[in-house]
Design a protein around this motif. Structure first.
Motif, PDB file in Angstrom:
ATOM      1  N   ASP A  97       0.687  -1.403   0.076  1.00  0.00           N
ATOM      2  CA  ASP A  97      -0.018   0.133   0.111  1.00  0.00           C
ATOM      3  C   ASP A  97       0.926   1.290   0.041  1.00  0.00           C
ATOM      4  N   GLY A  98       2.309   0.902   0.165  1.00  0.00           N
ATOM      5  CA  GLY A  98       2.954   2.403   0.146  1.00  0.00           C
ATOM      6  C   GLY A  98       2.869   3.265   1.430  1.00  0.00           C
ATOM      7  N   ASN A  99       2.392   2.416   2.451  1.00  0.00           N
ATOM      8  CA  ASN A  99       2.035   3.448   3.709  1.00  0.00           C
ATOM      9  C   ASN A  99       3.102   3.198   4.926  1.00  0.00           C
ATOM     10  N   GLY A 100       4.077   2.415   4.374  1.00  0.00           N
ATOM     11  CA  GLY A 100       5.191   2.317   5.566  1.00  0.00           C
ATOM     12  C   GLY A 100       5.052   1.093   6.429  1.00  0.00           C
ATOM     13  N   MET A 101       3.765   0.259   6.190  1.00  0.00           N
ATOM     14  CA  MET A 101       3.442  -0.862   6.937  1.00  0.00           C
ATOM     15  C   MET A 101       3.384  -1.935   6.323  1.00  0.00           C
ATOM     16  N   ILE A 102       3.726  -3.156   6.943  1.00  0.00           N
ATOM     17  CA  ILE A 102       3.723  -4.451   6.250  1.00  0.00           C
ATOM     18  C   ILE A 102       3.271  -5.496   7.457  1.00  0.00           C
ATOM     19  N   SER A 103       2.543  -6.532   7.142  1.00  0.00           N
ATOM     20  CA  SER A 103       1.818  -7.230   8.209  1.00  0.00           C
ATOM     21  C   SER A 103       2.813  -8.157   8.983  1.00  0.00           C
ATOM     22  N   ALA A 104       2.650  -8.423  10.261  1.00  0.00           N
ATOM     23  CA  ALA A 104       3.684  -8.936  11.037  1.00  0.00           C
ATOM     24  C   ALA A 104       3.734 -10.458  10.375  1.00  0.00           C
ATOM     25  N   GLY A 105       2.765 -10.873   9.794  1.00  0.00           N
ATOM     26  CA  GLY A 105       2.900 -12.388   9.070  1.00  0.00           C
ATOM     27  C   GLY A 105       3.768 -12.292   7.937  1.00  0.00           C
TER      28      GLY A 105
END
Length: 150
Positions: A97-105
């Motif tokens: 998403d380009g929001n600086g976040m990735i899922s922990a999984g």
């Protein structure tokens, strides 16, 4: 001629001798990785395996500081470890998403399956205390900065 100053050699020897359990100014070959980490180097498991194979194929030898110092020189001269920006850029690939976040999984999958793979226990230790948002995502820039500051 050594690439280390006399003071640097003395500091490395002091750390080396802290691991000498018998008082003979030698360490067990199995302690080489621990001593390298104690003096600020971070050999990969592959590098350590090769070092141990070269130094002591039988796994029973005690190693003197004079045998240890060239190992330090070799590891010190290798390519510099990645910077925070390198790691952030690497994780950015997984930021759909380009929001600086990735899922922990997804972060767990990356850490356990790419490069020098971590165990699930090692990933659990890294993720301990890391903030997740309500959807279970992690700010990977904050994560990298936290890990590299330790």
């Amino acid at each position: 001629m050594s690439k280390f100053s006399e003071d640097e050699i003395a500091d490395k020897k002091d750390a080396f001798l802290l691991f000498d359990r018998k008082g003979d100014e030698k360490i067990d070959s199995s302690q080489i990785g621990d001593v390298l980490r104690a003096i600020g180097l971070n050999p990969t498991e592959a590098e350590l395996k090769k070092i141990l194979q070269d130094v002591d194929p039988t796994g029973v030898k005690r190693v003197s500081f004079e045998e240890f110092l060239p190992i330090v020189g070799t590891l010190s001269s290798r390519r510099e470890q990645g910077t925070q920006e390198d790691f952030i850029e690497g994780l950015r690939v997984f930021d759909k998403d380009g929001n600086g976040m990735i899922s922990a999984g997804e972060l767990r999958h990356v850490l356990t399956s790419l490069g020098e793979r971590l165990t699930d226990d090692e990933v659990d230790q890294l993720l301990q205390g890391v903030e997740h948002d309500s959807g279970g995502s992690i700010n990977y820039e904050d994560f990298v900065k936290l890990i590299m500051s330790q």
